[in-house]
Design an enzyme around this catalytic site. Structure first.
Site, PDB file in Angstrom:
ATOM      1  N   HIS A   1       8.903   9.464 -27.674  1.00  0.00           N
ATOM      2  CA  HIS A   1       7.867  10.354 -27.131  1.00  0.00           C
ATOM      3  C   HIS A   1       8.197  11.824 -27.441  1.00  0.00           C
ATOM      4  CE1 HIS A   1       4.847  11.784 -24.319  1.00  0.00           C
ATOM      5  NE2 HIS A   1       5.773  12.467 -23.667  1.00  0.00           N
ATOM      6  N   GLU A  60      -4.101  17.172 -11.786  1.00  0.00           N
ATOM      7  CA  GLU A  60      -4.599  17.578 -13.102  1.00  0.00           C
ATOM      8  C   GLU A  60      -6.097  17.833 -13.138  1.00  0.00           C
ATOM      9  OE1 GLU A  60      -2.316  15.887 -16.331  1.00  0.00           O
ATOM     10  OE2 GLU A  60      -3.969  16.263 -17.719  1.00  0.00           O
ATOM     11  N   HIS A 119       0.922  17.119 -26.878  1.00  0.00           N
ATOM     12  CA  HIS A 119       0.870  15.691 -26.565  1.00  0.00           C
ATOM     13  C   HIS A 119      -0.319  14.984 -27.214  1.00  0.00           C
ATOM     14  CE1 HIS A 119       4.027  16.755 -23.839  1.00  0.00           C
ATOM     15  NE2 HIS A 119       4.076  15.581 -23.255  1.00  0.00           N
ATOM     16  N   GLU A 146      10.856  18.453 -24.578  1.00  0.00           N
ATOM     17  CA  GLU A 146      10.114  18.785 -23.346  1.00  0.00           C
ATOM     18  C   GLU A 146      10.677  20.066 -22.716  1.00  0.00           C
ATOM     19  OE1 GLU A 146       7.391  17.289 -22.465  1.00  0.00           O
ATOM     20  OE2 GLU A 146       7.457  15.261 -23.282  1.00  0.00           O
ATOM     21  N   ARG A 199      -2.699  21.697 -14.790  1.00  0.00           N
ATOM     22  CA  ARG A 199      -1.595  20.777 -15.121  1.00  0.00           C
ATOM     23  C   ARG A 199      -1.655  20.297 -16.571  1.00  0.00           C
ATOM     24  NH1 ARG A 199       1.200  16.019 -11.399  1.00  0.00           N
ATOM     25  NH2 ARG A 199       2.574  15.256 -13.049  1.00  0.00           N
ATOM     26  N   LYS A 254       3.418  11.436 -11.476  1.00  0.00           N
ATOM     27  CA  LYS A 254       2.602  10.569 -12.335  1.00  0.00           C
ATOM     28  C   LYS A 254       3.355   9.261 -12.524  1.00  0.00           C
ATOM     29  CE  LYS A 254      -0.195  13.708 -15.133  1.00  0.00           C
ATOM     30  NZ  LYS A 254      -0.468  14.189 -16.509  1.00  0.00           N
ATOM     31  N   ASN A 304       0.825  19.302 -21.246  1.00  0.00           N
ATOM     32  CA  ASN A 304       0.608  18.394 -22.376  1.00  0.00           C
ATOM     33  C   ASN A 304       0.558  19.118 -23.717  1.00  0.00           C
ATOM     34  OD1 ASN A 304       0.569  16.028 -20.869  1.00  0.00           O
ATOM     35  ND2 ASN A 304      -1.570  16.361 -20.302  1.00  0.00           N
ATOM     36  N   ARG A 332       0.816  -1.238   0.000  1.00  0.00           N
ATOM     37  CA  ARG A 332       0.000   0.000   0.000  1.00  0.00           C
ATOM     38  C   ARG A 332       0.835   1.268   0.000  1.00  0.00           C
ATOM     39  NH1 ARG A 332      -2.973  -3.068   3.858  1.00  0.00           N
ATOM     40  NH2 ARG A 332      -4.737  -4.083   2.867  1.00  0.00           N
ATOM     41  N   HIS A 383       0.569  11.853 -29.071  1.00  0.00           N
ATOM     42  CA  HIS A 383       0.100  10.510 -28.721  1.00  0.00           C
ATOM     43  C   HIS A 383      -0.519   9.817 -29.928  1.00  0.00           C
ATOM     44  CE1 HIS A 383      -0.106  11.395 -24.127  1.00  0.00           C
ATOM     45  NE2 HIS A 383       1.073  10.957 -24.502  1.00  0.00           N
ATOM     46  N   LYS A 443       7.934  23.114 -13.943  1.00  0.00           N
ATOM     47  CA  LYS A 443       7.033  21.974 -13.709  1.00  0.00           C
ATOM     48  C   LYS A 443       6.572  21.966 -12.257  1.00  0.00           C
ATOM     49  CE  LYS A 443       5.757  17.328 -14.379  1.00  0.00           C
ATOM     50  NZ  LYS A 443       5.865  16.070 -15.077  1.00  0.00           N
TER      51      LYS A 443
END
Ligand code: NAD
Ligand code: GLY
Length: 360
Positions: free
Chosen positions: A267, A239, A250, A187, A243, A145, A247, A123, A254, A229
């Protein structure tokens, strides 16, 4: 001894943590002892990075009652539930308890999967990021993330789980393949575009030094990127809104990654093309001068990044794949555009016609 050049803080109340940036920080025993304090440690790396840096890290970690090294096969293709299970198998077989610390030594793939493993194991156990690609240093290691991919979608299974510290060793970039360095620069450029125009102008001037891997320039670019960031993450950790500006490009990117199969396009390469499309769309809406589109194309090309989508991507394919994005809410596609250079905005009124014209 390391040469610590910058220390930042990600401000998230009880989950706040430092980001150390400097030469040889991954082999600094004092920094590691501060954040990897218990006797049990799991270091997760891959079969490319471990031969380069595991010895240094192991030496710096010093005597531990239980140290387990989990070496994954290299590649995005292994960012899966099966690999996650194999991490748990090894950690449980070795007998780690809840006091253990998981250390991610590698790029974003290792960081994302190790973070998710740390979030789930018993956990939640301590977690430290030691990112070794530029992309991981300026983006994926900061902000919490974590995820693995599902055959039906990238990063679909994961958690927000913050590390206790991020140790960014600028020296590790010396062994990074040229193409991976460029992918990380995409980035870095993103931060300038979305929230830091002075940084963007600095990048336009300093790019040759970054490509030559000059230590001071790299440390500065990483610090400015992480500071930007950290500010966004502190304002919107999960997000809920802001946030999403991280992206930029992105959603287009993607779509390219999905179409090409993960691993064909990096990426950062897909994000580079996506950012150019997003800035072009911003210019078509009169938000930024057209000259900035040309300037961005020039910067991306100089960094060694692609500026055109793959030839087989028709507008229809783009639009279909973009419709599956996580940012689609109630059937409305949300896109990140620029309200001005250095200022991102989130829009949900881009029409299929606009996209068709942009992508044709
Ligand atoms: P990666 O982890 O696959 O690393 C790229 C390549 O460089 C790999 O072959 C790796 O073994 C090698 N490598 C790493 N460090 C090296 C070094 N110092 N010297 C030589 N080789 C080295 O890719 P990446 O670009 O670091 O990360 C991409 C991943 O990050 C994707 O899975 C993406 O989804 C994820 N990501 C996550 C976030 C987030 O916020 N969590 C943000 C952006 C990207
Ligand atoms: N890389 C996007 C984010 O961290 O939110």
């Amino acid at each position: 001894m390391s040469l610590l050049m910058h220390t930042l803080h990600v401000d998230l109340q009880e989950r706040s943590y430092p980001v150390y940036i400097g030469r040889d920080v991954l082999s600094d025993p004092q920094l590691l002892a501060r954040h990897v304090s218990g006797p049990q440690v799991v270091v997760v790396s891959n079969d490319t990075v471990a031969p380069l840096y595991m010895d240094k890290l192991r030496t710096a970690l010093g005597e531990r009652s239980l140290l387990t090294e989990v070496i994954l096969p290299d590649g995005e293709a292994y960012k899966t539930l099966d690999t996650l299970a194999s991490i748990f198998d090894q950690v449980m077989a070795a007998g780690h308890n809840r006091t253990t610390t998981f250390v991610a030594l590698g790029g974003g793939v290792v960081g994302d999967i190790t973070g998710f493993a740390a979030a789930c194991y018993q956990r939640g156990v301590n977690f430290v990021q030691v990112p070794t690609t530029l992309l991981a240093q300026v983006d994926s290691s900061v902000g919490g993330k974590t995820a693995v991919n599902h055959p039906m979608g990238k990063n679909m299974i994961g958690a927000f789980y913050q590390p206790r510290a991020v140790l960014i060793d600028t020296n590790s970039l010396q062994t990074l393949p040229r193409r991976e360095l460029a992918a990380g620069l995409a980035e870095v450029i993103k931060y300038g575009l979305i929230c830091d125009e002075p940084f963007y102008r600095w990048l336009q001037e300093q790019l040759p030094k970054l490509l030559a891997r000059e230590e001071a320039a790299l440390a500065e670019a990483i610090e400015r990127s992480c500071a930007n960031k950290a500010q966004v993450v502190a304002a919107d950790e999960r997000e809920g809104g802001l946030r999403a500006i991280l992206n930029l490009g992105h959603t287009f990117g993607h779509a390219i990654e999905t179409r090409q199969g993960y691993g064909q396009w990096l990426h950062g390469e897909a994000v580079a093309v996506g950012m150019l499309l997003a800035v072009e769309l911003s210019a078509r809406r009169g938000l930024v001068p057209a000259a900035e589109v040309a300037a961005l194309r020039e910067l991306l090309l100089a960094a060694g990044l692609p500026v055109q989508p793959p030839p087989d991507m028709s507008p229809e394919i783009f639009i279909e794949l973009m419709g599956r994005d996580k940012k689609v809410v109630d059937g409305r596609l949300r896109l990140i555009l620029l309200a001005a250079l250095g200022e991102a905005c989130i829009v949900d009124d881009v029409t299929p016609g606009e996209l068709q014209a942009l992508l044709t």
